[in-house]
Structure formats: C-alpha cells, structure tokens
Design a protein around this motif. Structure first.
Motif, short mmCIF file in Angstrom:
data_model
loop_
_atom_site.label_atom_id
_atom_site.label_comp_id
_atom_site.label_asym_id
_atom_site.label_seq_id
_atom_site.Cartn_x
_atom_site.Cartn_y
_atom_site.Cartn_z
N THR A 111 0.88 -1.25 0.00
CA THR A 111 -0.02 -0.07 -0.03
C THR A 111 0.84 1.14 0.09
OG1 THR A 111 -1.63 -1.12 1.16
CG2 THR A 111 -1.90 1.14 1.19
N GLY A 153 -3.29 1.06 -3.71
CA GLY A 153 -3.01 -0.17 -3.37
C GLY A 153 -2.62 -1.14 -4.57
N GLY A 172 -9.83 -7.48 -4.05
CA GLY A 172 -9.52 -6.22 -3.86
C GLY A 172 -10.08 -5.64 -2.74
N ARG A 200 -7.52 -10.94 5.77
CA ARG A 200 -8.00 -10.71 4.29
C ARG A 200 -9.65 -10.40 4.57
NH1 ARG A 200 -5.48 -14.20 0.82
NH2 ARG A 200 -4.29 -12.52 0.06
N ARG A 216 -12.09 -9.95 2.20
CA ARG A 216 -12.63 -10.81 1.20
C ARG A 216 -12.90 -12.16 1.62
NH1 ARG A 216 -10.24 -13.62 -3.20
NH2 ARG A 216 -8.38 -12.33 -2.92
N ALA A 236 3.00 -5.56 4.66
CA ALA A 236 3.12 -6.63 5.73
C ALA A 236 3.48 -7.87 5.40
CB ALA A 236 1.66 -7.02 6.28
N GLY A 292 -9.51 -5.90 0.45
CA GLY A 292 -8.37 -5.23 1.40
C GLY A 292 -7.92 -5.94 2.54
N LYS A 293 -7.32 -5.28 3.50
CA LYS A 293 -6.67 -6.25 4.71
C LYS A 293 -7.10 -5.55 5.81
CE LYS A 293 -4.32 -8.11 1.31
NZ LYS A 293 -4.46 -9.57 0.93
N ARG A 313 -3.68 -8.40 -5.78
CA ARG A 313 -3.79 -9.22 -6.75
C ARG A 313 -4.95 -8.54 -7.56
NH1 ARG A 313 -2.83 -11.29 -2.20
NH2 ARG A 313 -1.64 -13.38 -1.78
N GLN A 314 -5.81 -7.69 -7.02
CA GLN A 314 -6.61 -6.98 -8.26
C GLN A 314 -5.77 -6.26 -8.96
OE1 GLN A 314 -8.79 -3.88 -6.20
NE2 GLN A 314 -10.34 -3.85 -7.83
N1 LIG Z 1 1.06 -7.44 2.01
C1 LIG Z 1 0.41 -6.28 1.96
N2 LIG Z 1 0.83 -5.32 2.62
C2 LIG Z 1 0.18 -4.07 2.84
N3 LIG Z 1 -0.82 -4.13 2.14
C3 LIG Z 1 -1.41 -4.84 1.39
C4 LIG Z 1 -0.51 -6.06 1.24
N4 LIG Z 1 -1.55 -6.94 0.57
C5 LIG Z 1 -2.30 -6.24 -0.16
N5 LIG Z 1 -2.47 -5.02 0.44
C6 LIG Z 1 -3.59 -3.85 0.09
O1 LIG Z 1 -4.81 -4.53 0.37
C7 LIG Z 1 -5.34 -4.13 -1.19
C8 LIG Z 1 -6.16 -5.31 -1.64
O2 LIG Z 1 -5.42 -6.49 -1.81
P1 LIG Z 1 -5.76 -7.43 -3.07
O3 LIG Z 1 -4.50 -8.60 -3.15
O4 LIG Z 1 -5.80 -6.69 -4.41
O5 LIG Z 1 -7.00 -8.20 -2.85
P2 LIG Z 1 -7.56 -9.08 -1.81
O6 LIG Z 1 -7.53 -8.19 -0.33
O7 LIG Z 1 -8.81 -9.34 -1.91
O8 LIG Z 1 -6.75 -10.40 -1.57
C9 LIG Z 1 -4.24 -3.82 -2.04
O9 LIG Z 1 -4.73 -2.95 -3.04
C10 LIG Z 1 -3.16 -3.23 -0.96
O10 LIG Z 1 -3.74 -1.97 -0.92
#
Ligand SMILES: Nc1ncnc2c1ncn2[C@@H]1O[C@H](COP(=O)(O)OP(=O)(O)O)[C@@H](O)[C@H]1O
Ligand SMILES: Nc1ncnc2c1ncn2[C@@H]1O[C@H](COP(=O)(O)OP(=O)(O)O)[C@@H](O)[C@H]1O
Ligand SMILES: Nc1ncnc2c1ncn2[C@@H]1O[C@H](COP(=O)(O)OP(=O)(O)O)[C@@H](O)[C@H]1O
Lengths: 112, 438, 438, 438, 112, 112
Positions: free
Chosen positions: A29, E35, E87, A101, A103, A64, E89-90, E38-39
């Motif tokens: 992020t 961000g 997408g 996560r 989702r 993270a 988020g976390k 994966r998205q």
């Molecule tokens: N390891 C990570 N550390 C910090 N932020 C992360 C990390 N992984 C994902 N994010 C944040 O979370 C958002 C969503 O993650 P993404 O992989 O696209 O989908 P999902 O959350 O559904 O797995 C990203 O656009 C990013 O901002």
C-alpha cells in the motif's frame, strides 16, 4: 509477521515495486507524504519574496510480510530505493500482531 | 478630454463641417446616425470586458490565495458583478453619465435611472445607447472587483456586499462622472482614455485603505502561503489580457484606426512589462516565475490604460519597462516597508501603474515623443492637469473609502473570527470546498 | 413570430417601402444586400455561442459531478458538439430552415442538405447564409449538450452518441422548424426570440424523461456527493454568461439597437436572478454558495432567452427575480418530491425557466409593461399563443424522447454496470483519470 | 496566391474596374478606404487568435504533461507570446510584410521597423494597418508556441528564450514573407490561406528537429506518464477551436461570405476529424478518450487551415476524415518507429496535418471537387506548386532549426540535469508548484 | 491497546464508518492510498498507446482501540468492508504502547 | 526505538515542527488525513440541500525516535499542538523493531 514502512523518493517507486514483486511480495500500500529531514527543500518565489519549503515530496510504502522474508524485503527495499544521495529515506520495521483478508476472512500469513 | 469623449463629439464636429458643404443632405440625421460597424465592435468589446471579470480576474485572484479560500474569491467577484449590474441600471449609469444640471460638474442626474427614456433607438454617438450603457457597466463591474485583492482570506462576505454597494455609488460613480461624464476633471482637460484614474487609481487607493482597516492575514508578511494554483493565475491573466483589447480598444468607441492603435500599444506595453518583470526575477532570484511574468503583464496593461488612445508603439515600450520597474518596487514597498497586507498587490500594481500611466500620458501622448498629439496643452501643462487628476482622485477615494470602512465596522464588522480565517472562508462562509478530487 | 424571423423579413418590408419612394434605385439589390457590420457581429456571436458549450457548459457540468466522472462529462459535451455539427451540415440545417414545400408547416426540405447551393455569395437576410448556418448550428449543439445534465455519472457512452443523433433529428430539428423555420408555431405568432422553447423547454423536458428512464444515481437523493469542483462550475457559468451575449444579442441578427437592448436585458436578468438566489440561500442556510449564485445567473439567462428581444430593462428585473424564485423551488420539487434524479437540474433550471420566460414574454413584451410592443395580439391573446407553444413543445418532446429512450434500451442499454458507476466513468468508459496531480 | 493576399489586392482590382465605369467618383479614395465592418471583425479575430495561445494552447499543452511540469509549459507559452510581440514590433513585421526592395523575393525590408510611418490613419487594404499588424502578430506568437510541445519536461528555460528569438527571426519571418509577404512562394502561386505552411509545417518540422537534438524524456516511450489533467487539455482545445474562427475566418480579412465559408469549413473539418479519431480509438481500444477526441479536432483544424478559403463544406468533411487517419498514424510512427520524443506530437498533428492540407488544397479547392475554384492552374499544376511549397518550407525549416539547436547547445545547453527533470521544472526552474491544494 | 490499520475499497468508507460508530468507536483517521495487490488495475489510453495502471485507489483507516474491543472491531471491519470481490483489502493489528489526547493530556484508554 | 504517530490540526504543523526541531529531532514524515472524532464537521450546501461533512482535515506526523527521547517528544508534541479546543488530536506510541537509512544502510539509532 512484520509491518514494514519505507519512506522513499517518489520516482524510485517503480523500481522498488518491481524489485519487491520479483521477491514474491504480492501486495503493498502506497501513499504520498511530505518528508522533513537532512535533505533541504527548495526556495519558492512569490512577487519578489523568497519562501523556503521545508517539506519535500516522498512516497511511503507499507507492507505486511511474513517473518521469514523480513530480512530479504528490507534488503531489497534498501537496495532498490538507493540513489546514494541525501534524502533517500528510511525503512522502519514494526511487529505485526494479526492480519486479516477482508474478502475471505483468512488470517495470519494466509492473509498477506 | 479623453479620446472616448473626443470620439463621441466627433460626429458632431463632422456634422458641423459637413453642413457647410452640403447642408441640405445632413441637416437631419448626420449627428445621430447609428454605425453598425462601431456597434459590432463595442458589442464585442462589452463581452470581452465582462470576460475580464468573469472569469478572468476571479481566476487571477483565486489562484493567488490559499486553497481554502479560492471559492470565496470567485464568489466575491461573481457577486460584485451581479450587484454592480443591478445598481448600474438603477442609478449608477444615470449618475455617472446622465446630465446633472446645475451640479453636473460634480455628479450626473437621475433622468436615466432604470434606463428611463433609453429605448432601442436611443443613440450615444454612433452607438445604440444601450450598448454604451453595457460597455460602461463592465468597467463599473471590474473596478470594485479589483479591490477584492486587498481583502481576501479574512473578510466577512456581508462586508463585501455592503462595501461594494457603498463604494460603487460613492466613489466609482462620481469619479467616472468627473472624468468621463462631463464633470470637472474632464472639463479641465484630464486625459484618461480607458480608466487609469477612473478604474486603476480608485481601486488601488481603496485597496490600501481597506487592507489597513482590516489588518493583515495571520502570519503576514513572512509566513503567508504562496499562491495555491499559479496555473489559475495564468489563465486569469490571459483572459484579462485578451479582454483588455475590448477595454482599451473599445474605449475608442469605434472600429477604426484609433482602436487598432489602442490595442497595439496595449499589447506592446503588456508584453514589454512582462519580459521586464521576468528579467528582474531571473536576475535577482535566478528563477523567473509564472506568477511574476503574468503580474508584469497586468502591470503593463494597467499602466498603458489611461494612455492607450494617445501614445504610439515606441511609447508603449517605454510604458512597459517603466510599469514593470515601478510596480515591482512598489510590491516590496507596500508589503515589507509599509507592512500593509494589500494581499494581492492592488495598490502596487493597479494603483501605482494607473497613476504612473496617467502622468506619462502627458509626455508620451505628445507628438514629440511619438504620441498622437491630441492634447492642446504643452507637455508641462498637460502634466500639471494629469497630476491634479491623480491627486484629486486618490484623495477623494482614500477619504470616502475610509469612511465606508468605518461605517461597515460599526454596522456588521469587517473581519471574520480567527477560527474561520484558519479553516478557510470557503467552508465557513459559503459551505463549499474547492477540490474534492478523490 | 420571433424577432429573428422579423429581422429576416425586415429587409423585404423595407424594400417594399423603398420601392415606392425610389423604385429605380432599389429594384435589383436592396433585399439581398450583405451587411458587413451585421456579418461581423454574427461571426462573433457564433464564436461566443460555441464558447458556451466548448468549454463553458462542459466545465459548468463537469464541476458539478464527482471527480471520477468529470472527464466523461467533458467528453459528452465535446462529442455532442462534433456529432451535431456533422449532422447539421448533412441534413439538420436543411430540415430546420430549408423549404419544406407542402409539409413546410411541420418540417423543412432537403434542398440545403450538405449546404447544397449555398455558396460564398448566398445570403440569408443581410448575412452570408453560411454565417446564419453556423450561428444556428451553435444552438443545435448546445441543446442536446444541455440534456447531459440529466444523465451524468451513470450513462453508457454509446447511449449518449445514439441519443444525440436521434434526439437532434427527431426533436430539435422539427421544433426549430416549427418556431423559427417557417413552421406552424411561428406562423401562429409564437414569440421565441432566442430559444426559450426551441432550446430550453426541449432540453428540460428531455432531461426529465431521460433521467426517469435511466433511474437515479446510487445514493440519490441524500447521499449524492456535492460538486467536486465549484471553481470549474463558476468558470463554466462565466463563459456561459459571456457567450449568452452572442446567444441573445446575436439573435437580433444585426449589430444595432435591438442587439444592444437584447444584451442589456439578458445581463440584467442574469444579475438579478443571481442576487435573488444568493439571498434565498443566505436567508435559509446562512451561507450563500458559489454554486448557488451561478445557478441563479443561469436561471436568469434561460428565463429571459425567449423574451430578450421583446422586453425592456425593468421587465428584465422582474424576469430575474421570478426566474430565481421559480427555479429554486423547482430544484427541490424535482429532487425531493418527484424524486427524479435529473442530476444537474436541467428541467428545474432550463425547462422551467424557459417555459416561464416564454409565458412572461406575452406580458412584459407589451408596451404597457415596458416592453417593445412587437406583438400584434392583445396580452391575453399572445399569452394563449405562448401557452400553446409551451404545451406543444413540451408534449412533443416528452413523447419522442421517451420513444428514443426505449429504443436505446433495446439496442444497447442506457446504463453502465454498478461497478463502473462506483469506480467512475472516466477510467472505465474512457480510460483516463482527471487529476494525476502528484 | 493566398486568399489573404488576394483580398488585399481586391480593392485595387475593384478600383481599376470601377475607374472604367465611374472614373471621377473613385479616383482618389476607393483603393484606400477603411471598412469599419472588416475592421470590427479583424479586431475580434485578433482577440480570438491571442486567446488561442493565451491561455488556449498553454492549457492544451499544460494538461498533457506531468503535474510537476505544468507551470513550466504555461511559462513557455506566456514568455514566448511576450517575446515575440516585442520582436514583431522591433523588426519582425517589417521583415515579413514590409517591402524588401531588390531582395523582396526572399525577405522584406526594415522600413516598418517599430511600425515606423504606420500611424492611426495608415491602411492595409480596407483595414487600419495596426490591425493587420496585430492580427499577423498573433500568428507569429502561436507558431513558436506550438513548438513547445516538442521540448516540454526537459528543456532549460534559457534555451526556450534563445530558441524563440532566433527561430522567429530566422525561420518564421522569412517563410511568412515568402508565402504572404510578397516573396517567391506566393509569387509562384502557392495557396496557403491561413498558415498550413507558414504556421503548421514550420512548427511541426522544427518540433521534430528540436526533439531529436534534445533527446527523449526519461522512460520514453513506454514509461512516460499519461496526461496529468485531461480536463485542462479539453479546455485548451475548446479555446483553440473557438479561436480558430478568428485564425481562419479572420484570414479573409473581411466580414463577408468568404469569412463565413471559412469558419464553416474550419468547423466541419474539426468536427469530422474529432468524430473519426474517436471512432478509431473506440474500435481499437474499446474506449474513446477525451484527449483523443480533442487531438482529432486539432488535427482537423490544422489540416483545413491552408485550405479554409478555398474548399467547400463537402471538401471539409473529406479533410476531416483524412486529417484524423493520417495524423493518428503519424503519432504512432514518430513515437514508436522513429522513436523521437516529439513529446506532444507537434510534427504528427500540426506538421503532417498542415502539409496534407496544403497538398489537398490543390484538389479540393477546384470547382470540380466542390471548391471555390480560385486557382488559375490545373489541379495537377497547382498540386505541383503546393508540393514545392511544402518541400521548400520543410527543408528550410529543418536546416535552420538544426543550426539554431547547435548554436544553443554551444552557448548555454538545451537540457536540464537529470535531477531537475525528475523533480520537475516547475519547482527547479521557476520556484513554483502547481497544486497546493491542501 | 491496539492500533488497527484497515485498507478498504474507497466507496465502502461510509458503511464501515457507520458500523464502527454503532459499535461505539468514537474516533478514527482516514487517508487516501494506492493499493497494489492481486486485483489488477485498468488500462489507460493516450494517443494510440495503452498504459497499464498498477495502483488502484484504496482508503486506509487507522484506529486505536482498547484491547477489549479489538476482536469486535476487526470483525466489524471485515464484515462491513466486504463486497466479496477481489481487492476488498486487509486489516492489520499492531500493539499500541501508549496514547495521549493532546487537548487534555489524558493517556491510555481515556485518550481514545 | 519508538514509532510515534501524531494526529494534529493542520495549521499547528509549523509550530510542532519547530518545537521538535528545537528538541533535536532531525526527521519526520507528514501526511494529510481526514479525521473523525468528537469534533463535529461542517455543513455543505448544494442547491437548496444541506449535506453534513463527517470528516475534518487533519495532519498526521510520523517519527521514529530513540527510546531515550520518547517522553520528551510526546510531551513536546502534546504542548506544541494544543489549542485546547476539541479536535486537537492524539499521540500514539508504537514499538519500533528496526530502522534502516536507505542511503547508507546504517541501522538502529544511527539511522534516525
Ligand atoms: N502485504 C500487504 N501489505 C500491505 N498492504 C497490502 C498487502 N497486500 C494487499 N495489500 C493492500 O490490500 C489491497 C487489496 O489487496 P488484493 O490483493 O488486491 O485483494 P484481496 O484483499 O482481495 O486479496 C491492495 O490494493 C493493497 O492496498
Ligand atoms: N526520524 C524519522 N522518522 C520518520 N521519518 C523520517 C525520520 N527521519 C527521516 N525521515 C524521512 O526520511 C526522509 C529522508 O530523510 P533525510 O534525513 O532527508 O535523508 P536520509 O534518509 O538520506 O538521511 C525524510 O524526508 C523523512 O520523510
Ligand atoms: N481512536 C482513534 N484512533 C485513531 N484516530 C483517532 C481516534 N480518535 C480520534 N482520532 C483522531 O483524532 C482527531 C481528533 O479527535 P476528536 O475526538 O475530534 O477530538 P479530541 O482529540 O480533542 O478528543 C480525529 O479527527 C481523528 O483524526
């Protein structure tokens, strides 16, 4: 798990992102911040008066990661973001207690 | 006498001459004939001068303030345009340009209030009188709008409205009458082609007084924020420049060589002043700025305004250089020596520029200095008359503006609370934010 | 009959009169003489009216939406301008202003398709016909562009294109013919100087229908985002105002006193409506807004449009006050009572304003109320004719627009997916983002 | 011969013809009579063409670069406008349009330097000469300003200034003289109504040379940032479009049917090219973009420019389609095949468009293809002459521009340091930032 | 105390804020971030060339909470921010050592 | 080491920066955030309807400091940022595991 915060020069974002991706990092992020440090700002001029700008544009990366790859991530960040000029920035490492996560509800290493 | 007035008398003169030649042919209509070409150009000029305020000046000023106040500045300019338009119809035009009878030396009468008696067929010189009314209205709009630069970022909106109403009627209208409407300064031979006195000296002087009464912005002068959007400043300046073709070129009240020469000298003065200002900054700071070069252009435009119907192209170059040097100096003087927060430098750029131009007109309007030689006085004589004009307008404006400020302070107060100033007028006075860009 | 049409017939009338006096002198050319001054002014007016859409209206609308949709709105306006221009040349102009022979009451013919037979020398009244063609084209551009305000932030771009093509040919062109091109409404004596019916009632009615068919934006009415950039709104409104001088002033088709009076009443109505709207907001919410004052001005401009060649300055003040009161009320009515998401208030401002102005024209165009008295009917008689005009145009527009919407729904659908609406049309429909400012 | 020149000779011709009919009546004044209507329109056109650069082109270009460089682009355009204006007065106008005596084939003389001998009463055709001077000045301003598109985001500001001075005097002024000022190309019969050669081929060619000498931006071509503000691009394009009415319509130097036809074909070409470009993008990428549709419009405007006094409306449609297809192709060619970072596609849009239009003029200017048939040569013959014009102007511009670049490299260098390029020119070269929006 | 950082989709901010308020949370701090995950991003088009955008707009919420409500806050966040599309988020949870309310100088749980 | 996060009123940034510099702090990172808390937002008006704004502009300061000066930094922050009106903000203190200066690779206290 670790929560890593890196402050870097804005135009180093692309190389850093690529280097991290090569390492297998799947998410991060990013935000735009203003940095105050040893590197000095510029002067702005407005109708005959000069104003000094203390803050410089910087980019902040938060990611993270699992404990195992902490070292490699820090090293990669440090290498990829370095221009060897003042103002290159910092990497900060904090302990991360939990990650979820949204989702799927997965937690811990699964969530990253 | 301004060339504007001169133009308006021209048909009459011509009429006289022609009567001698062919009396029967011109006896009825010559002096009162509508000229379509002139009408077309002044209709256009009216649109151009309106563009100067809406949105030109509004953007120029809006870009110079903090992002939290930009909407308030646009609001000031827009509201002023609307309020002045209504007042101009109600009585402003009549008092400025109508016949004042026994007191005509000082003020016009009310016979043309609400454009009474002015129908579609009424003429002013070779123009429909409505067109002359509208063209002059755009000047009446921009003058109080220029004063906005003095009080941005800390004034109450109610005070803006009240100030505009009072100031238009008590300062602008009388001065316009004195110089252009048949009053004493015009009669004395003051030359002010397009508003060096009527527009620029009045707004500059008023700005200084209002800024003093209001007090400086927090942090002035050293911690004031630089312009939040120099791009808006440039857009505004560009529109002001383009619109100034109508302002000065339209003041010829005809589509002819006088208009052509007016836009030529106007443009050259602006360009020269801009290059000069840029050079000063480049030399002094190593960096020429966009706000600087545009400010230079505006200084050049304001300075040539009173002279734009009298001087030639080489004179225009001199005007441009002098404008940049003097106004650049004045900015620093007002801000750091006099320590008055005339925030957007209205006095330094418009007031000083307009006064300088008014005086230089006497010199560079003379044929000896490449001018068109329209004055019947000697250079020194004309210079004296011009100086009287400057002193009278400056003094009158200062006194009346001061009284108006005191009245407003008593009635509703001039300045917002500290907290409102800090958070910004946009959200606190107008309930809006300028940039919701994500 | 509109003054526009009146003007076009004037030379013929004059010609007749003059033939009696000096038949030999005018026999060949009087009715068909090019007037350079009028041409100069209408060339200028054409540029001014184009400026109203590009970029005026585009910015006005673009500033009112969310930041994620601003480019899509600019795109709508730009594409509409281009598409309409081509259609206007291909057949629109001919069907609106060409001779329709036996069906001329309803629609023009195709003899002037592709400007067939219209060369450099062709005249329309005292103007080159190409100039009249271009001037009218800018009206044809802005009308469907005004409808954009109904469907922003959720429409498919393909639907915008299809709607524009169909609506221009099936609604705008016929109505323009009825009122200005020799059709039944003009023949009946409907007075619509510059487009109260042809432009504002059509676009306002269509907006309401399209908005209903399309459904509201997510969160409407309570969670809709406020305008993302009121500064753009003001810039757009300012350009609309300046351009309206060409819109109404140009509709005199001459550089004369009629044009002068038209811009005068236009300006006064705008200013009065703006001040009125500001006052309402100040009283009700304690904060006058920039979006509010500019909306007021636009309401004043739309309302005076049909009347701008018929009423006097005092009438214009009345128009302005009424425009602000009625349109302000209509905004709330449509949004919170009828619950139709005519997103940028096209019906409430343009439709209601245009209809109100069309009706008021009958009253304030009469000499008894300070008007120019160009109607031959009694006030009541003229009012009846005007009412027929409003009802006919409103009804026709509503029905045809509804059919067009149904057709588009069947062909390609009107509305984007939810996800696209949420993320914004800019990135999803056009692959662009508006503000990459760091 | 351009229609511009044609127009200027027309009074003389007319004078000759009329002398035969009524010698006594026209003996003294016919050839030298001021026409107020033409003057009104060219005054307006001058304002419109100035608006094209300030702020039109500046915004169009400014929106296309990164946010860190937008002010530098506005600065380039503003400074160029000012510098060129002064040079034009000092000697540019005289060398371009003054009499060059024995070398007139190649260059004009210095008799009109500082507008020497050009007073309020001086005429050029039916216009005050000052008006002609100013109108032409706005062309001289925009041409080097168009070159800005080649060197944005990496050039030293000092180099911009030096380049502008040298290039105006050594490229623009001679070419303008050759084509419009009585030089060899005009004499040979080259038709360039409003600057296909003089403006667009010169700026396009120069852009390519400068871009090559300067080298590409970091990351070119694949990692270049997309436009930071497509909304500004659209605003600029809209003002360019509106201003182009003055550019092409004003080149008729009269308010008549020729001007009317010129703005008609100009507008239609722009609209058609815009729709075509939009269609290409829609087909190829599934998403029509705002930057794309506006680029198409500009391509259509540039391409019709040389032909705008010669072709008819149907020809204009062909021009528009061809403009979009060829310029769209050229953008990719220059960027990805030739790998030259002509950053904002000056060669591909203006150079290629202008050259294409110049050649097509021979065809579509002929009556057989719906043109006005003003050429005395056969289509093939005229095509040959046009081709000579393109080759000569292109070659001359390329060589002189290359020399100028080499000289600047030697004197002060063209390109900023890497660090400055990365951080942006706004803060580093001008000490300003564009968006302090919170 | 815990310092909770959530990365969510921008248009989920309003429902999330409401859900948290219902839970009794009295304060939070929000910022706009980009961000990478994966998205996948979209494609931008510029004069015939396509550019892919790697970063997507996201919203970051930071809130300090007492240990007792940590679980409920995380759960609420996860539920309210979920669209079940990639997408979303976390949520990250860090330990918070100390908190101070600037206005009053209160510390610890009192300061939140 | 500690990682200190302070949320303050935007116009207090300058005094806070000065106070921290006086204390010997050599670097910090600043960003613009939106705050939700006890302080209520304003009302926006749009064509006759009022909309309430829940979020207020705030400024976030992040700084990594050695353990020794933690107390003084928190105290300074609290004093310099205080206006004693609602909405003055918070100071949060987290443990910082590691810090790296990108330019030199220095770690720990050296990196700050
Ligand atoms: N390891 C990570 N550390 C910090 N932020 C992360 C990390 N992984 C994902 N994010 C944040 O979370 C958002 C969503 O993650 P993404 O992989 O696209 O989908 P999902 O959350 O559904 O797995 C990203 O656009 C990013 O901002
Ligand atoms: N102690 C700190 N805490 C948080 N951020 C810091 C700190 N020191 C520096 N930074 C960030 O790192 C950036 C670079 O620091 P600076 O001192 O200019 O150069 P360098 O990293 O080369 O020593 C600063 O602009 C600031 O954003
Ligand atoms: N629990 C929290 N977690 C994170 N940030 C908070 C929290 N509570 C408040 N804040 C931040 O602090 C700011 C000020 O809080 P507020 O409750 O309005 O006033 P005060 O600090 O005076 O109690 C808020 O706008 C928000 O940005």
């Amino acid at each position: 798990m670790k929560y890593i915060i890196a402050i870097i020069k804005p135009f180093m974002l692309d190389p850093v992102r690529e280097a991290l991706t090569d390492l297998g990092v799947q998410g991060m992020t990013v935000s735009e911040v203003k940095g105050f440090g040893r590197q000095k700002g510029h002067t702005e001029i407005y109708r005959g008066a000069e104003y000094s700008i203390d803050f410089l544009p910087k980019t902040k990366i938060e990611l993270a990661v699992a404990d195992e790859i902490e070292d490699r991530v820090v090293e990669t960040l440090q290498k990829a973001a370095r221009t060897e000029k003042i103002g290159d920035g910092k990497v900060f490492v904090l302990d991360l207690k939990e990650a979820v996560r949204i989702r799927t509800g997965e937690t811990g290493g699964e969530a990253l | 006498m301004s060339l504007g007035a001169f133009k308006r008398l021209l048909p009459a003169t011509l009429f006289g001459v022609l009567c001698l030649i062919a009396p029967e042919a011109f006896a009825q209509t010559a002096a009162a004939k509508l000229d379509g070409a002139n009408t077309a150009w002044i209709l256009t000029s009216t649109a151009l001068v309106l563009l100067m305020t809406l949105p030109g000046l509004a953007l120029f000023y809006g870009g110079l303030v903090r992002a939290q106040n930009v909407l308030s500045v646009l609001m000031h300019c827009f509201a002023i345009a609307c309020i002045v338009s209504v007042l101009w119809l109600v009585a402003g035009y009549s008092l400025a340009f109508g016949d004042g009878g026994s007191v005509n030396k000082w003020i016009g009468g009310l016979s043309k209030a609400f454009l009474g008696g002015v129908g579609t067929g009424a003429l002013s010189g070779t123009l429909p009188e409505t067109v002359f009314f509208m063209f002059q209205m755009t000047f009446a709009i921009i003058t109080p709008a220029l004063v906005v630069g003095a009080y941005v970022e800390r004034i109450k909106f109610g005070a803006v409205v009240l100030f505009t109403v009072l100031w238009l009627m008590l300062v602008y209208v009388p001065v316009a009458h004195w110089v252009w409407g048949g009053g004493w300064l015009g009669a004395m031979g003051v030359q002010d082609f397009a508003g060096g006195l009527v527009v620029h000296v009045t707004c500059g002087t008023a700005a200084f007084i209002v800024a003093r009464e209001l007090g400086p912005r927090r942090g002035f002068p050293r911690e004031v924020q630089p312009p939040h959007a120099p791009g808006l400043v440039m857009m505004g300046a560009a529109m002001l420049w383009v619109g100034w073709y109508g302002f000065n070129g339209g003041s010829a009240l005809a589509a002819d060589g006088a208009a052509g020469m007016a836009i030529t000298v106007t443009h050259i003065s602006a360009a020269t002043a801009a290059v000069t200002w840029m050079t000063i900054e480049w030399t002094r700071h190593g960096k020429p700025t966009l706000v600087g070069i545009t400010t230079g252009a505006i200084a050049g435009l304001a300075t040539i305004t009173p002279a734009s119907g009298f001087v030639g192209p080489v004179g225009a170059i001199v005007f441009g250089i002098v404008a940049a040097l003097i106004c650049y100096g004045a900015v620093g003087l007002v801000k750091f020596k006099l320590k008055v927060d005339d925030s957007l430098d209205v006095l330094a750029v418009h007031g000083v520029g307009g006064a300088t131009g008014t005086l230089l007109t006497a010199v560079f309007g003379a044929t000896a200095f490449g001018g068109l030689g329209l004055s019947k006085l000697s250079i020194a004589g004309q210079l004296g008359v011009q100086a009287i004009g400057v002193v009278a307008v400056l003094g009158f404006t200062a006194v009346v503006t001061l009284i108006i400020c005191k009245v407003i302070k008593a009635v509703c107060g001039l300045r917002v609370e500290d907290e409102v100033e800090i958070e910004g007028l946009d959200i606190r006075s107008h309930g809006e934010r300028a940039y919701l860009i994500r």
